[in-house]
Scaffold this motif. Structure first.
Motif, short mmCIF file in Angstrom:
data_model
loop_
_atom_site.label_atom_id
_atom_site.label_comp_id
_atom_site.label_asym_id
_atom_site.label_seq_id
_atom_site.Cartn_x
_atom_site.Cartn_y
_atom_site.Cartn_z
N VAL A 1 -1.87 11.50 -4.76
CA VAL A 1 -2.72 10.72 -3.84
C VAL A 1 -2.38 11.00 -2.39
N ASN A 2 -1.53 11.99 -2.14
CA ASN A 2 -1.07 12.26 -0.78
C ASN A 2 -2.22 12.58 0.15
N ASP A 3 -3.16 13.45 -0.28
CA ASP A 3 -4.27 13.82 0.59
C ASP A 3 -5.23 12.67 0.80
N VAL A 4 -5.40 11.83 -0.23
CA VAL A 4 -6.28 10.67 -0.09
C VAL A 4 -5.72 9.69 0.93
N VAL A 5 -4.41 9.46 0.88
CA VAL A 5 -3.78 8.54 1.82
C VAL A 5 -3.91 9.07 3.25
N GLU A 6 -3.77 10.38 3.42
CA GLU A 6 -3.89 10.94 4.77
C GLU A 6 -5.30 10.75 5.31
N LYS A 7 -6.32 10.90 4.46
CA LYS A 7 -7.70 10.69 4.91
C LYS A 7 -7.92 9.24 5.32
N ILE A 8 -7.30 8.31 4.62
CA ILE A 8 -7.50 6.89 4.90
C ILE A 8 -6.76 6.47 6.16
N THR A 9 -5.50 6.84 6.26
CA THR A 9 -4.65 6.35 7.35
C THR A 9 -4.61 7.30 8.54
N ASN B 1 -6.66 -0.10 6.07
CA ASN B 1 -5.68 0.83 5.50
C ASN B 1 -4.89 0.16 4.37
N LEU B 2 -4.39 -1.02 4.64
CA LEU B 2 -3.55 -1.71 3.65
C LEU B 2 -4.34 -2.06 2.40
N THR B 3 -5.60 -2.49 2.58
CA THR B 3 -6.43 -2.81 1.43
C THR B 3 -6.66 -1.58 0.57
N ALA B 4 -6.95 -0.44 1.21
CA ALA B 4 -7.17 0.79 0.45
C ALA B 4 -5.90 1.23 -0.27
N LEU B 5 -4.75 1.16 0.41
CA LEU B 5 -3.48 1.54 -0.23
C LEU B 5 -3.16 0.60 -1.39
N ARG B 6 -3.46 -0.67 -1.21
CA ARG B 6 -3.21 -1.62 -2.30
C ARG B 6 -4.06 -1.30 -3.52
N GLU B 7 -5.32 -0.94 -3.29
CA GLU B 7 -6.20 -0.58 -4.41
C GLU B 7 -5.68 0.67 -5.12
N ILE B 8 -5.23 1.67 -4.35
CA ILE B 8 -4.69 2.88 -4.96
C ILE B 8 -3.48 2.54 -5.83
N ALA B 9 -2.58 1.68 -5.31
CA ALA B 9 -1.38 1.32 -6.07
C ALA B 9 -1.75 0.55 -7.34
N LEU B 10 -2.70 -0.37 -7.24
CA LEU B 10 -3.11 -1.14 -8.42
C LEU B 10 -3.74 -0.24 -9.47
N LEU B 11 -4.63 0.66 -9.05
CA LEU B 11 -5.29 1.54 -10.00
C LEU B 11 -4.31 2.52 -10.64
N TRP B 12 -3.38 3.04 -9.82
CA TRP B 12 -2.40 3.97 -10.37
C TRP B 12 -1.53 3.26 -11.41
N THR B 13 -1.12 2.05 -11.10
CA THR B 13 -0.30 1.29 -12.05
C THR B 13 -1.09 0.94 -13.30
#
Length: 845
Positions: free
Chosen positions: A124-132, A188-200
């Motif tokens: 998810v590294n590239d996705v996080v860079e696009k978001i933040t 940013n935080l909401t998007a990162l939280r969604e990524i973490a929840l979905l990954w888990t």
């Protein structure tokens, strides 16, 4: 492993709490490396735990502390705490990454408790860079993280984390504002939280699937609603998909899966064009499309559903006629009978009971092959008879029949069913007349000979039927492969952005070997040619084949009459032609609307300025002049007269500047003045804006990095916008909390943020402050509504940017100006910055 969406959610705190619980139970546990980041409550939890001293490493004249891997291995505890798994070790260390140190501890038999943030996962590294907008150089392979025996998610809402940050519980006070304005934005935080929840959630789902496989569990566990919709490629497919999507959305986190069962011989009769459209619909609704092979459709559907742990299966009512449904229960009935724990929905639709009649196809072999078969039958069998008659005493009837059977098979291979039947009948007559007693008659005495002749005819017909069927299947397979290649090329042209109508028509003409292909549009009862390849047709009547391509469009094909089996492929081309025409129309409409939108933006900004800014200096100048007139007979002291003259002069200066700007905007709206959009240095522009504020700039705190890329803007207009926002922030900021201007890059744009700690504005009023006439002289000026915000937004949008408000954590308002990134190489051109500075009109700010 403790996984978090961002720094500060409590991973290290939770890890230390777990360490104390294990230590109380008697576990031999040590702290290999824990980073407190100066957080008091986290540091307090280190008390009472054994800490392995860190190793000091010198690098480029500086001292760094790293985990002493050798000391931890020598200590050999049962459990070691190792914080920040993604950390990069100082060059010269044994391992480049800390997760490699952890692997060494695991190999040595030491259990490890560690922490990691979701932005450090490689996948998810590239996705996080696009978001933040922040590149993450420290990453961990997903496989390493997934190998953990236990992953625990430390979750926190974006609002709670921002409050924790604002209260100083994450970073030192001097870093709070910058963090809140950049990485720790609510989005940013909401998007990162969604990524973490979905990954888990995916990790938990993998664990569940593994458990089911290990324990051979095939029954459905309804942990999550998974809805499977079965598609046949028929016209009812879109109805079924939408119905299944509604079923899936009734439960949070429901999955939608579409499946088509193709025959295992690859000769599926479904419309590939319809399936392609239905696949697009499924994916647009957030589902996934699958295709499986199988001749037993109910068994294949249920096997797929059970493999996906589906809870519900959606089928369409049968399109077979009533008589056929009365004789057998059909696919839906078999699925219901065998479904077990899976709920089955049979959806009625308008096509139920209306199975279309398939068009009759041509013979499986070409006419030339059939003619050759008839000729071979007429020539080969008499020739064989002429050869066998002289050898009559040496061969018995069985040998003669086998030779005639061989000849019949040869005819079947060459000519197919009809010539083979002729050969079988002709061969039986020749056998009867020349080789079956009594000879030279068409009568048979021996019953065995009669049976032999009948078997000969039956075998000949059966063999020819098999050959004919094989030829038919070969022809169908070749046709299907050709259609598949054509449709694939068509889809590739769409995905590749090929929208030229002429090239699309040329593809149609070449595919079907036509003289011309024309797109005709009907308007006011007349046909007009939109595009053509080859000689154009003026009307559909001039073409051999015309296919509807839209509500008022026809694809006219000229050159030869297309066969029935080509109609499906032509329909796919016609549908794509209609899509291309619609795109051209939409692009033209958008181009026509663009000047109107720009003019409306300028008109809005003009009205805002006239009603908003013009009245204030005019009223001040009027009041000063009126006071001077009243006091002209010596009623005013020289000092009062001087102050009134200064006030009038300042007001008239402001009025003159405003009129100049209004004239510029009027010329811009009329097309007489072009916005000079060019790469502009943000740090230099902010510095000039502070200069324009005069002494008020001493109360503004600026934090604009010098390495920001240039933005595409009109320097004069952008300077006006920033000065306006800063003046507004100064007006409403308390004395002990001056406004703050900062800038950062986010993806392909740069955001300039003007932050104040004033009374703020309710979220419901954010859009209202950008409407004209919000601050007139007879209105309440204590609401925090800023001066000229409508004008500022209009100018920003005219440059291709946006101006949006945000809530300042802890109270206040943040104005965010976002503009596209310019060309770095252009900024390096000689003399460009000098030309930019010269292009800024004096007094525009």
């Amino acid at each position: 492993m403790y996984l978090g969406a961002a720094p500060g959610v409590g991973k290290t705190f939770a890890m230390l709490g777990e360490a104390h619980r294990r230590a109380e139970r008697g576990t031999d546990i040590v702290v290999g490396f824990v980073e407190t980041h100066g957080r008091q409550h986290t540091a307090e939890l280190l008390e009472g735990l054994e800490i392995v001293p860190r190793r000091t490493v010198s690098y480029r004249g500086a001292e760094f502390e790293e985990m002493d891997l050798d000391a931890v291995l020598a200590r050999r505890p049962s459990v070691a705490l190792v914080d920040e798994m993604a950390h990069t070790n100082v060059p010269g260390s044994r391992n480049a990454k800390r997760w490699q140190d952890i692997e060494e501890l695991l190999v040595a038999g030491i259990d490890v408790i560690t922490t990691v943030n979701v932005q450090h996962l490689e996948s998810v590294n590239d996705v996080v860079e696009k978001i933040t907008g922040v590149p993450q150089r420290e990453t961990v392979p997903d496989a390493v993280v997934r190998a953990a025996d236990q992953i625990e998610l430390e979750d926190m809402t974006a609002e709670a984390l921002r409050r924790r940050l604002a209260h100083g519980n994450v970073y030192p006070p001097e870093k709070i504002d910058a963090a809140l304005s950049n990485y720790f934005r609510a989005g940013n935080l909401t998007a990162l939280r969604e990524i973490a929840l979905l990954w888990t959630a995916d990790r938990v789902d993998e664990a569940l699937q593994l458990y089911r496989e290990q324990h051979d569990i095939t029954s459905t566990w309804e942990t999550r609603e998974r809805v499977v919709v079965a598609l046949t490629g028929g016209p009812e497919g879109e109805t079924l998909i939408r119905r299944a999507a509604r079923v899936a959305t009734r439960s949070s986190g429901g999955d939608l899966l579409a499946v088509h069962v193709a025959r295992s011989d690859g000769l599926a009769g479904a419309s590939q064009g319809a399936l392609a459209r239905q696949r697009q619909l499924v994916e647009s609704l957030g589902g996934t499309y699958h295709q499986v092979l199988g001749d037993d459709v109910p068994e294949a559907l249920l096997s797929f559903a059970r493999a996906e742990n589906a809870t519900q299966l959606v089928l369409g009512d049968s399109r077979r006629p009533l008589l056929a449904r009365a004789l057998s229960r059909g696919t839906a009935g078999e699925v219901i009978r065998q479904s077990g724990d899976i709920d089955v929905h049979v959806v009625n639709h308008q096509h139920a009971g209306l199975m279309p009649t398939l068009p009759r196809g041509r013979g499986s072999l070409s006419r030339r092959r059939r003619r050759q078969g008839f000729a071979l039958a007429v020539v080969l069998l008499p020739l064989l008879t002429a050869v066998l008659v002289p050898a009559g005493p040496e061969l018995n009837l069985v040998s003669d029949m086998l030779l005639f059977l061989l000849a019949t098979v040869v005819v079947a291979i060459v000519g197919g069913l009809a010539p083979a039947m002729v050969a079988a009948v002709l061969g039986s007559l020749l056998l009867n007349y020349f080789f079956t007693p009594p000879l030279h008659t068409l009568t048979i005495r021996d019953t065995n000979n009669t049976l032999g002749l009948l078997v000969f005819i039956v075998v000949g017909i059966l063999v020819s039927s098999v050959v004919d069927m094989a030829a038919r299947r070969t022809r169908e397979a070749s046709r299907a492969a050709a259609e598949a290649r054509t449709l694939a090329n068509l889809a590739g042209s769409v995905l590749g952005g090929e929208e030229a109508l002429t090239s699309m028509l040329e593809r149609v003409r070449e595919t079907f070997a036509l003289a011309s292909a024309t797109v005709l549009q009907k308007a006011d009862g007349e046909w007009t040619v939109l595009a053509h390849a080859g000689p154009a047709c003026a009307a559909p009547g001039e073409a051999e084949t015309d296919v509807p391509a839209g509500r008022d469009l026809v694809l006219a094909l000229k050159g030869r009459l297309l066969e029935a089996e080509d109609q499906r492929l032509v329909g796919a081309f016609a549908a794509q032609v209609g899509v291309v025409v619609d795109r051209i129309r939409l692009a033209a409409a958008a181009a026509e609307a663009a000047p109107l939108v720009a003019a409306n933006q300028m008109r809005t900004a003009l009205l805002a300025a006239v009603g908003h800014d013009l009245r204030t200096p005019l009223a001040a100048a009027k009041a000063a002049v009126s006071s001077l007139l009243v006091g002209s007979e010596g009623m005013l002291s020289p000092q009062d007269r001087h102050e009134l003259l200064i006030a009038a002069d300042e007001s008239l200066d402001r009025l003159a500047k405003l009129v100049d700007n209004l004239l510029d905007m009027s010329r811009l709206q009329a097309g007489a003045l072009t916005v000079s959009v060019q790469p502009t240095s943000v740090d230099e522009l902010v510095a000039r804006s502070l200069d324009d504020l005069g002494d008020d700039a001493l109360h503004v705190r600026a934090d604009v990095p010098e390495d920001l890329p240039p933005v595409l803007s009109d320097p004069g207009l952008l300077e006006r916008v920033i000065v306006n926002l800063l003046a507004n922030a100064l007006r409403y900021s308390p004395a002990d909390a001056p406004p703050h201007v900062t800038a950062s890059r986010l993806e392909n744009r740069v955001e300039v943020r003007v932050v104040d700690r004033g009374p703020g504005i309710p979220t419901s009023e954010w859009e209202a402050v950008f409407r004209p006439f919000q601050r007139l002289g007879d209105t309440d000026n204590t609401t925090g509504v800023g001066l000229g915000l409508a004008l500022a937004r209009g100018l920003t949008e005219a440059m291709g940017g946006t101006l949006e408000p945000e809530e300042t954590p802890g109270g206040g308002l943040t104005m965010v100006v976002a503009l596209p990134v310019g060309d770095d190489q252009t900024m390096g051109a000689p003399g460009l910055r000098e030309r930019q500075a010269a292009a800024v009109p004096g007094g525009r700010s």
